[in-house]
Design an enzyme around this catalytic site. Sequence first.
Site, mmCIF file in Angstrom:
data_model
loop_
_atom_site.group_PDB
_atom_site.id
_atom_site.type_symbol
_atom_site.label_atom_id
_atom_site.label_comp_id
_atom_site.label_asym_id
_atom_site.label_seq_id
_atom_site.Cartn_x
_atom_site.Cartn_y
_atom_site.Cartn_z
ATOM 1 N N LYS A 1 41.017 41.353 48.147
ATOM 2 C CA LYS A 1 41.491 42.037 47.472
ATOM 3 C C LYS A 1 40.239 42.699 46.314
ATOM 4 O O LYS A 1 40.176 44.062 45.710
ATOM 5 C CB LYS A 1 41.881 41.402 46.151
ATOM 6 C CG LYS A 1 42.253 40.175 45.215
ATOM 7 C CD LYS A 1 42.649 39.238 45.043
ATOM 8 C CE LYS A 1 42.681 38.180 43.573
ATOM 9 N NZ LYS A 1 40.708 38.922 42.682
ATOM 10 N N THR A 2 39.602 41.536 45.891
ATOM 11 C CA THR A 2 38.171 42.066 45.290
ATOM 12 C C THR A 2 37.168 43.059 45.417
ATOM 13 O O THR A 2 37.019 43.983 45.140
ATOM 14 C CB THR A 2 37.363 40.569 45.142
ATOM 15 O OG1 THR A 2 37.597 39.263 44.991
ATOM 16 C CG2 THR A 2 36.088 41.625 44.365
ATOM 17 N N ASP B 1 42.665 43.022 37.488
ATOM 18 C CA ASP B 1 42.379 42.006 38.371
ATOM 19 C C ASP B 1 43.841 40.351 38.335
ATOM 20 O O ASP B 1 43.745 40.878 37.136
ATOM 21 C CB ASP B 1 41.012 41.938 38.792
ATOM 22 C CG ASP B 1 41.088 40.868 40.103
ATOM 23 O OD1 ASP B 1 41.518 41.070 40.863
ATOM 24 O OD2 ASP B 1 39.974 39.967 40.222
ATOM 25 N N GLU B 2 43.835 40.268 39.262
ATOM 26 C CA GLU B 2 44.755 38.924 39.229
ATOM 27 C C GLU B 2 45.458 38.800 37.821
ATOM 28 O O GLU B 2 46.408 38.682 36.720
ATOM 29 C CB GLU B 2 44.008 37.735 38.327
ATOM 30 C CG GLU B 2 42.143 37.490 39.907
ATOM 31 C CD GLU B 2 42.717 36.899 40.320
ATOM 32 O OE1 GLU B 2 43.706 36.517 40.639
ATOM 33 O OE2 GLU B 2 41.936 36.069 41.363
ATOM 34 N N GLN C 1 50.354 33.482 44.775
ATOM 35 C CA GLN C 1 49.431 32.517 43.187
ATOM 36 C C GLN C 1 49.556 32.422 41.824
ATOM 37 O O GLN C 1 48.409 32.437 41.247
ATOM 38 C CB GLN C 1 48.661 33.030 43.868
ATOM 39 C CG GLN C 1 47.888 32.930 45.388
ATOM 40 C CD GLN C 1 46.409 33.560 46.030
ATOM 41 O OE1 GLN C 1 45.904 32.901 45.315
ATOM 42 N NE2 GLN C 1 46.080 34.872 46.430
#
Length: 748
Positions: free
Chosen positions: A37-38, A217-218, A248
Site C-alpha cells: 500500500k505504501t 494513509d492508514e 487491521q
Amino acid sequence: MADRIPDYLQGLNPEQLEAVRFDGTRLLILAGAGTGKTRVITTKIAYLVREKGIPPESILAVTFTNKAANEMRERAMAIEPACERAIIRTFHSFGAWFMRRNAQAFGLRSEFTIYDADDSAELVHSVFPAFSRRDCSDYAFLIAKAKDYCLAPDSPTLGFISQHPEFRRIYAAYEERLRATGNVDFGDLILLPALLLEKDEIIRNRTRQRFRVILVDEYQDSNVAQFRLLQQLASPEGMLCVVGDDDQSIYRFRGAEVRNILNFQTIFPETKIIKLERNYRSHQRILDLAHSIVVRNMSRLGKKLLATRPGGTKPKLAILDDQDQEIEFCASIIRQHVQNGGHWKDIAILYRTNAQSLGFERLFPKFDIPYRIVGALRFYEREEIKDMLAFLALLANPRDEIAFKRIINKPSRGIGASAISAIVEYAMQKQIDLLEASRDRQAQAHGKGKEGLKYFVGLMDSARSMLMSGLQDENHPKDLGALISDLAQRSGLIEFYRSKDRIAGTQKEENIEELVNAASEFPLSEEGLLEFLDTIMLDQSQQNGDSNADSVTLITMHNTKGLEFPIVIVTGLEQGLFPRNDEEGDDLEEQRRLFYVAVTRAKEHLYLSACRWRRLHGRLFETMPSRFLTEIDPELYELWGASRRFAGAQRQPDLPSAGSETGRRGYGQSMYVQSAANEYRSQEPAPKPEKPEWEPGMSVYHDEYGSGTIIKVTPSQSAGLLVIVRFDSGKIAQFFPKYTKKLEKVEH
C-alpha cells in the site's frame, strides 16, 4: 497504439496500477497486509504530479506518524523531485499548520502554543485546585476523548464520554480557561479546524481550492473528528483517496473508529473500491489461517489475500503445560533455527500485554538467547516496576537513599522535597537508617506531611513484620509475591497506576501483577528477598538493549503493525488473556483483528502457543484455549510435537485447588482445543435448573481472595461450569466449582 506505461509503473501489479492511474473523485484502496500500500500511495502522488500535471502544492497527504509521513515524502520524491512541495504531514501537524494560517478566524494569535496531556491536566488543576492530581489527569483524558469524538461541553451526547454529573461543567470551565490563555490542546488541532470549516464557507471554499487532491494513509485508524475534518476538506469535484484495511483496525482504545472505512462508500456514494489482495510477504498457508480468523467478523468489507510466494509449511500450534514450558518451547524453536544457520533477529515473539515479556526476560539469559524489546521499556526499567522494587530495596537496606527518595512521597503523601532532604541529612548526621530518621522527624513535621510521613513509616514497619513472619505458618507458607501485592495495595501505587492505565491505555497494573507472579517463586523471608533482588540485577546486567544487535524480538501484538519477520511465535493464546472474558461485540471483533495482524507478520513460519495453566496473582490457574484458536479449521495447522515433553514439564504444579488437575492435564492437544470449540460454538445455552446453582450477580466468598461477585457463568461440557468472579480487591479469577470447594455462596 496503447498508452506506454512509464518505467516507474512497470513493477506494479494490475490492481496497484489501476489504483495509481484512477482519476475519479472518490477512491477507497482496500489494502490487505503485505500488499504494497505504501508503494501505491507514494507512486500515486508522483504520478499525479508527473503525468497529470497536478501542482504538488495542491496535494495534501496525511497519515498518523512522523515516520510514515517522512517515508511517504522521500519515496514520492525519489520518483518525482517536485513532490517535495506537496503537503505531506500527520493529521495533527496539518491541523497546526492550518490553524496558524487562519489564526484570526480561531480567535488566536499565530504564535499560540500547544498543550500536551500533562499541560492539560495542569490546566484542570489551575481551574479546580481542590482536585487531586489524579482527578485532574482523569478529567483531562476525558476532555481529550470528547474532542476526538467532536463533542463540545454543550453537546447533548456528551454522556457517551462520561456519566459523571460534574463532567460537563468541568469541561466547560477548562475550555474557558484554555481560550483565555490563547493556546490550544492536542485535541483542538483536529476539532477546531473541522468546526471552522463546517461553519465558515469562505475559508472552506478557499481551502478546497488549494487542495485539489487529498490522500489519507492508514484510514482505518482515523477517529470521528478526523473524519469530519476530511469531509470538509474534500470538495465535490476534487479527489479524495483513502488507503486502509478494515481488517487491521486495532486502535479503538485510542479513539480509532473502524466504521469510518466500513461506511466510506455509503457516505460517498460514487466511491470506487479497489482491493489489493496480492500478498508479497507470507506463504499462502499463513494467509489461509489468518483469513479463517478474521472472516468471523461481521463488520468488514471482505477480501482474501493471495500469496505471490509459492510453497511454505503449515503453521504449528503448541498446547503447553505452563508459562515456563512455553518459554522453553520458544527457546527450542529459536535454537533450532540458529543451529541451521539462521539469525536471532529472524524471530519475533508476540504477546498481548507488555507484562508477558517478563518470563522471557528472566529465562532467555539462562538459555544464552539475546533479545530486545520493541515499543516498550525492559520490564525492570518500567516506572511502576522500579517503584515496587524501590520498596523492596528499602526493606532490604533502610539506608538506601535512592530507593527512599523514589517512594516516600509516591503517590503524593504531602511530604515536600525540603522535608525529604531534611530526613536524609538528619540520618547522615545521626548515622542512623532512613526509616529510623523518618520516625524521629515526625515530630517536626506538620499538617498533611506529618500524616503522610506517619503512614509511610507504618507501611514499611508492617512490611518488615510481614517479611519476618513469612515462614512461621508451616501449614500456609507465604511467598514474596504476597508481600509485593500487599505493598502495592497499601502504598496506593496500584490505584495510582490503575488511574494512569485508564488515561493512557497502558498495562502498568498488569505489570505489577506480573512482578507478583515472578516473586511468588521466592520464599517470604529476608533470604528470599535478597535472592530475588540479586536475580533481578543479574537479569538486567546480561542485556544491553542494543537495538542493532542480532537478537530475538519481544513485542506486543499492537506494536507489530507494519513490521514483518521470517519466523513469528504468537504466545499466550488462552481465554481470559486473549481475548479477555469481558470482550464481546465490537471489542471482540477488534481483538480478532489484532490476532489477524499478529499472524500476518510471519513471512516463512508461524507458531501459535497456549498454556493449560497460567500463573496469575502469584498462583497457577487452569485455563481454556482462546476462542480464536477454536475458530480456526484444524486442517490449517499442525499440532507441534504432540508427544514431546520438556524436562520442566514433569513437575507437578502448585495447583490452586485439590483435584482440579484432572480437568484438562490428561487431554491430548487436539482434544483440549476441540472440547473448547464445542463449548464456544454451542449456540443454545445449557438447560438451566429452576434455581441455578451459580449465576451472575451472586455473592461468593473464597478463603484466599475474600468476598466477591460472580460476573459470568459459562457452561462447560468437560469440566462443569466455569465461574468468573470479580473480588472486592478488584481481582478477577475463574473457577471450576466441580473441582474446588474453596468457593462458597454467600446467602443474604
